[in-house]
Design a protein around this motif. Structure first.
Motif, mmCIF file in Angstrom:
data_model
loop_
_atom_site.group_PDB
_atom_site.id
_atom_site.type_symbol
_atom_site.label_atom_id
_atom_site.label_comp_id
_atom_site.label_asym_id
_atom_site.label_seq_id
_atom_site.Cartn_x
_atom_site.Cartn_y
_atom_site.Cartn_z
ATOM 1 N N GLY A 1 4.653 35.970 26.953
ATOM 2 C CA GLY A 1 4.025 35.144 27.984
ATOM 3 C C GLY A 1 3.742 33.702 27.639
ATOM 4 N N ALA A 2 4.548 33.080 26.795
ATOM 5 C CA ALA A 2 4.421 31.634 26.594
ATOM 6 C C ALA A 2 5.259 30.927 27.641
ATOM 7 N N SER A 3 4.896 29.695 27.943
ATOM 8 C CA SER A 3 5.724 28.885 28.817
ATOM 9 C C SER A 3 7.102 28.737 28.168
ATOM 10 N N ILE B 1 10.274 42.940 27.514
ATOM 11 C CA ILE B 1 9.595 41.911 28.318
ATOM 12 C C ILE B 1 8.122 42.273 28.417
ATOM 13 N N SER B 2 7.238 41.376 27.973
ATOM 14 C CA SER B 2 5.805 41.678 28.083
ATOM 15 C C SER B 2 5.344 41.474 29.529
ATOM 16 N N SER B 3 4.192 42.031 29.846
ATOM 17 C CA SER B 3 3.653 41.864 31.212
ATOM 18 C C SER B 3 3.414 40.390 31.508
ATOM 19 N N ALA B 4 2.875 39.673 30.527
ATOM 20 C CA ALA B 4 2.603 38.245 30.739
ATOM 21 C C ALA B 4 3.904 37.469 30.935
ATOM 22 N N ALA B 5 4.969 37.899 30.256
ATOM 23 C CA ALA B 5 6.264 37.216 30.426
ATOM 24 C C ALA B 5 6.723 37.325 31.873
ATOM 25 N N ARG B 6 6.434 38.449 32.526
ATOM 26 C CA ARG B 6 6.809 38.609 33.939
ATOM 27 C C ARG B 6 6.074 37.579 34.806
ATOM 28 N N VAL B 7 4.804 37.363 34.474
ATOM 29 C CA VAL B 7 4.019 36.382 35.240
ATOM 30 C C VAL B 7 4.613 34.982 35.043
ATOM 31 N N VAL B 8 4.961 34.677 33.800
ATOM 32 C CA VAL B 8 5.520 33.348 33.513
ATOM 33 C C VAL B 8 6.882 33.180 34.190
ATOM 34 N N CYS C 1 7.794 32.804 22.521
ATOM 35 C CA CYS C 1 6.823 33.634 21.805
ATOM 36 C C CYS C 1 5.418 33.090 22.050
ATOM 37 N N SER C 2 4.568 33.908 22.637
ATOM 38 C CA SER C 2 3.178 33.494 22.875
ATOM 39 C C SER C 2 2.402 33.518 21.558
ATOM 40 N N THR C 3 1.280 32.827 21.544
ATOM 41 C CA THR C 3 0.449 32.865 20.330
ATOM 42 C C THR C 3 -0.159 34.258 20.156
ATOM 43 N N GLY C 4 -0.327 34.977 21.255
ATOM 44 C CA GLY C 4 -0.825 36.354 21.153
ATOM 45 C C GLY C 4 0.159 37.249 20.431
ATOM 46 N N THR C 5 1.430 37.167 20.839
ATOM 47 C CA THR C 5 2.451 37.980 20.157
ATOM 48 C C THR C 5 2.671 37.490 18.729
ATOM 49 N N LEU C 6 2.595 36.184 18.536
ATOM 50 C CA LEU C 6 2.687 35.633 17.175
ATOM 51 C C LEU C 6 1.638 36.288 16.273
ATOM 52 N N PRO D 1 7.871 29.926 19.236
ATOM 53 C CA PRO D 1 6.525 29.804 19.812
ATOM 54 C C PRO D 1 6.401 28.545 20.656
ATOM 55 N N ARG D 2 5.510 28.619 21.638
ATOM 56 C CA ARG D 2 5.235 27.439 22.466
ATOM 57 C C ARG D 2 3.740 27.378 22.763
ATOM 58 N N GLU D 3 3.120 26.342 22.261
ATOM 59 C CA GLU D 3 1.719 26.030 22.550
ATOM 60 C C GLU D 3 1.498 24.601 22.088
ATOM 61 N N THR D 4 0.529 23.928 22.660
ATOM 62 C CA THR D 4 0.183 22.612 22.125
ATOM 63 C C THR D 4 -1.254 22.270 22.472
HETATM 64 C C1 LIG Z 1 2.026 30.495 33.484
HETATM 65 C C2 LIG Z 1 1.486 30.841 32.126
HETATM 66 C C3 LIG Z 1 1.803 30.048 31.043
HETATM 67 C C4 LIG Z 1 1.347 30.360 29.763
HETATM 68 N N1 LIG Z 1 1.722 29.566 28.717
HETATM 69 C C5 LIG Z 1 1.409 29.937 27.459
HETATM 70 C C6 LIG Z 1 1.951 29.206 26.360
HETATM 71 O O1 LIG Z 1 2.676 28.228 26.506
HETATM 72 N N2 LIG Z 1 1.682 29.662 25.115
HETATM 73 C C7 LIG Z 1 0.924 30.774 24.884
HETATM 74 O O2 LIG Z 1 0.763 31.150 23.729
HETATM 75 N N3 LIG Z 1 0.360 31.465 25.925
HETATM 76 C C8 LIG Z 1 0.606 31.086 27.200
HETATM 77 N N4 LIG Z 1 0.090 31.802 28.262
HETATM 78 C C9 LIG Z 1 -0.889 32.861 27.988
HETATM 79 C C10 LIG Z 1 -0.248 34.171 27.578
HETATM 80 O O3 LIG Z 1 0.638 34.625 28.586
HETATM 81 C C11 LIG Z 1 -1.346 35.220 27.314
HETATM 82 O O4 LIG Z 1 -2.063 34.886 26.148
HETATM 83 C C12 LIG Z 1 -0.828 36.642 27.215
HETATM 84 O O5 LIG Z 1 -1.874 37.513 26.870
HETATM 85 C C13 LIG Z 1 0.272 36.781 26.175
HETATM 86 O O6 LIG Z 1 0.664 38.131 26.167
HETATM 87 P P1 LIG Z 1 2.020 38.612 25.474
HETATM 88 O O7 LIG Z 1 2.027 38.047 24.110
HETATM 89 O O8 LIG Z 1 1.909 40.105 25.495
HETATM 90 O O9 LIG Z 1 3.136 38.141 26.323
HETATM 91 C C14 LIG Z 1 0.515 31.490 29.564
HETATM 92 C C15 LIG Z 1 0.197 32.293 30.657
HETATM 93 C C16 LIG Z 1 0.666 31.972 31.918
HETATM 94 C C17 LIG Z 1 0.330 32.859 33.081
#
Ligand SMILES: Cc1cc2nc3c(=O)[nH]c(=O)nc-3n(C[C@H](O)[C@H](O)[C@H](O)COP(=O)(O)O)c2cc1C
Length: 217
Positions: free
Chosen positions: A18-20, A43-50, A108-113, A143-146
């Motif tokens: 779920g990272a951008s 595909i994580s649930s958050a990835a579906r939202v993104v 890669c979200s920071t959560g999955t990282l 990974p993507r975050e800033t």
């Molecule tokens: C539109 C959107 C953009 C997001 N962008 C980021 C991002 O760039 N980096 C990040 O680490 N989390 C981002 N998040 C938050 C993650 O999706 C959230 O922490 C989620 O729990 C990650 O779960 P996962 O690792 O199971 O996919 C974003 C969430 C949404 C809905």
């Protein structure tokens, strides 16, 4: 699920979290399938939202339906796509005896990282990454975050020390991108380079239109 075992070098695990950066994940999947790869996609649930937010793609939580939706995006491909649910513990990526030797988590979200860095293995995606690390395969994280916090940086450092490749979603601009697609291709090209997959997505440094002698330093 019945899957034909492919030669290791033509089989790969790909995870979207779920990272951008959903366009990176989609383009990478397309390139791997067009390069005749067998792709185990998680595909994580958050990835579906993104994906829905960034691409307008409402991907079904049902693995078979999601597979059809994705294949419809790409047209003709030579490879094979297997979409896996988050608790498919009997799928190949879940065990070192069958898992592909290569895996990419992009984006890669920071959560999955954090989950990968600490060996959580709470779902198939995290378990698959844990398997690749323990089997000393090739794991690439995008990974993507800033900005990155010290937590994120420490997780990246500990994974890097284990041999995991950390490729932040940070496209360059020296190839004069004209579109978002050019920026996406820049990142995907670098991932494909590391995987050893041939592509012609971007010009190669030193081989493109710039004549070095024309540049006024
Ligand atoms: C539109 C959107 C953009 C997001 N962008 C980021 C991002 O760039 N980096 C990040 O680490 N989390 C981002 N998040 C938050 C993650 O999706 C959230 O922490 C989620 O729990 C990650 O779960 P996962 O690792 O199971 O996919 C974003 C969430 C949404 C809905």
């Amino acid at each position: 699920m019945s899957v034909t075992y492919r030669k290791a070098e033509k089989s790969i695990s790909l995870a979207w979290t779920g990272a951008s950066g959903a366009p990176y994940g989609l383009r990478l999947l397309e390139c791997l399938l067009k390069s005749d790869y067998q792709v185990f996609l998680m595909i994580s649930s958050a990835a579906r939202v993104v994906l829905a937010t960034e691409q307008g793609l409402q991907l079904s939580a049902n693995a078979d339906k999601a597979r059809s939706q994705l294949l419809a995006q790409f047209g003709e491909v030579d490879g094979e796509l297997i979409v896996l649910g988050k608790e498919e513990w009997f799928s190949p990526p879940a065990s070192g005896s069958a898992a592909p030797k290569q895996m990419v988590i992009c984006p890669c979200s920071t959560g999955t990282l954090a989950a990968v860095a600490t060996g959580m293995s709470n779902n198939l995606l995290e378990r698959a990454a844990d398997v690749v690390i323990k089997e000393r395969g090739q794991l690439i994280l995008v990974p993507r975050e800033t900005p990155f916090s010290a937590i994120h940086l420490e997780h990246m450092l500990s994974l890097s020390k284990l041999g995991v490749t950390i490729m932040p979603a940070a496209p360059g601009f020296y190839h004069n991108p004209k579109s978002v697609e050019d920026l996406v291709d820049f990142m995907v090209a670098r991932v494909l380079d590391h995987l050893g997959v041939n592509h012609a997505l971007t010009n190669r440094w030193g081989y493109d239109k710039h004549n070095v002698s024309d540049i006024d330093y």
